[in-house]
Design an enzyme around this catalytic site. Sequence first.
Site, PDB file in Angstrom:
ATOM      1  N   HIS A 182       0.861  -1.178   0.000  1.00 54.01           N
ATOM      2  CA  HIS A 182       0.000   0.000   0.000  1.00 54.01           C
ATOM      3  C   HIS A 182       0.903   1.235   0.000  1.00 54.01           C
ATOM      4  O   HIS A 182       1.766   1.366   0.868  1.00 54.01           O
ATOM      5  CB  HIS A 182      -0.915   0.027   1.224  1.00 54.01           C
ATOM      6  CG  HIS A 182      -2.061   0.975   1.092  1.00 54.01           C
ATOM      7  ND1 HIS A 182      -1.888   2.350   1.018  1.00 54.01           N
ATOM      8  CD2 HIS A 182      -3.401   0.758   0.990  1.00 54.01           C
ATOM      9  CE1 HIS A 182      -3.065   2.922   0.894  1.00 54.01           C
ATOM     10  NE2 HIS A 182      -3.995   1.991   0.872  1.00 54.01           N
ATOM     11  N   ASP A 231      -6.880  -5.749   2.601  1.00 55.93           N
ATOM     12  CA  ASP A 231      -7.673  -6.692   1.803  1.00 55.93           C
ATOM     13  C   ASP A 231      -7.302  -8.130   2.160  1.00 55.93           C
ATOM     14  O   ASP A 231      -8.164  -9.012   2.224  1.00 55.93           O
ATOM     15  CB  ASP A 231      -7.439  -6.443   0.308  1.00 55.93           C
ATOM     16  CG  ASP A 231      -7.915  -5.075  -0.136  1.00 55.93           C
ATOM     17  OD1 ASP A 231      -9.064  -4.727   0.183  1.00 55.93           O
ATOM     18  OD2 ASP A 231      -7.148  -4.356  -0.785  1.00 55.93           O
TER      19      ASP A 231
END
Length: 377
Positions: A278, A319
């Site tokens: 990320h 996720d």
Amino acid sequence: MWLSAADALARLGSKPQSLYANVSRGRIRAKPDPSDSRRSLYREEDVDRVAHRSRGRRSAVATASEAISWGEPVLASAISTVSGGRLYYRGKDATELAEDATLEDIAELLWGTPYRSSGQPIEAQPSIQTLLSALAARISDDPSSAGRGTVLLREDALSVFATALSALAGRGQGPAHIQLAAAFGRPDAADALRRALVLLADHELNASTFAARVTVSTGAALSAGALAGLAALGGPRHGNAAPEVLALAEDIDAHPEAAEEALRDWLGERRAVPGFGHPLYPRGDIRCRALLAAIDLPPAFVRLAEAGRAILDEEPNVDFALAVLASAYDLPREAPATIFALARSVGWLAHGIEQATSGQLIRPRARYVGPPIVTAS
């Protein structure tokens, strides 16, 4: 690929404080030096990009264009931010809040009003589709957000959230995580769900939140903003990546001795590997760590995380954690999307209130790159 601090500073031509500031803002990714855990290494391509930007004064067009993709902040907000690799809601650390707060507590914090139940239960099977239909049905009747006072906007937020909770969790009683656990038929998952809902409630100016703010900036109702956010959330690059993580974990579970090979197969098929990395968390997604701390990882996910670190040189993200949650508690396949949508509806509504009270229309300009313009002679 990775530079020492000395090499990075040489390319940047700056002081150490500038390097650390670029890391904390997500502009330069960093990781611990395997040979010395007290030191860090810095992503070469990120360092070179920042160095290039700093050479000379950049044009407003170039700066604005790059801001759209993980660049500089593009609007002011007092709701949430990522700083130093941590997520904050109105200045409070989200991972600390997740230890005992509920989603309703976060709604109070982000909306600035005491939470109370509002609205009528929806007589339909709980699902994302039910929420899409319910929000769409509200739009023609809900009041415009333009010129609406903060008190009334907060009342609107309570009502829209009640719609979201009923559409996604049914006719349950109690806090959102209890209702959701009951809807999934997994009461033992309630506390893990509570933690996930808190950690996912907001994430500054992500794609769905930006869509919600743009919509409300036109004077549309808060329900219209939530509907826009929900539509944007449906893509695998934003809130719907967990099903692909589950599919990858299942591939690995079927061949436990070949986790890295399964990952390479995905890459060989030019499929993006979901659940890792990320840009705002160069040292790893703090939301993922906070959620996984409350869950026992199934063996397939342990192998997947190890393979991802080895091949991608990236840490798992939220996720991945949502997929673990769904697998560990045997939740329905659509559970990750439901959790994400219910949690993030709190953030969309907070941003809708903030955008409406600003009175500003969000209307960027396009940088034209089409055929040459033909002017009349």
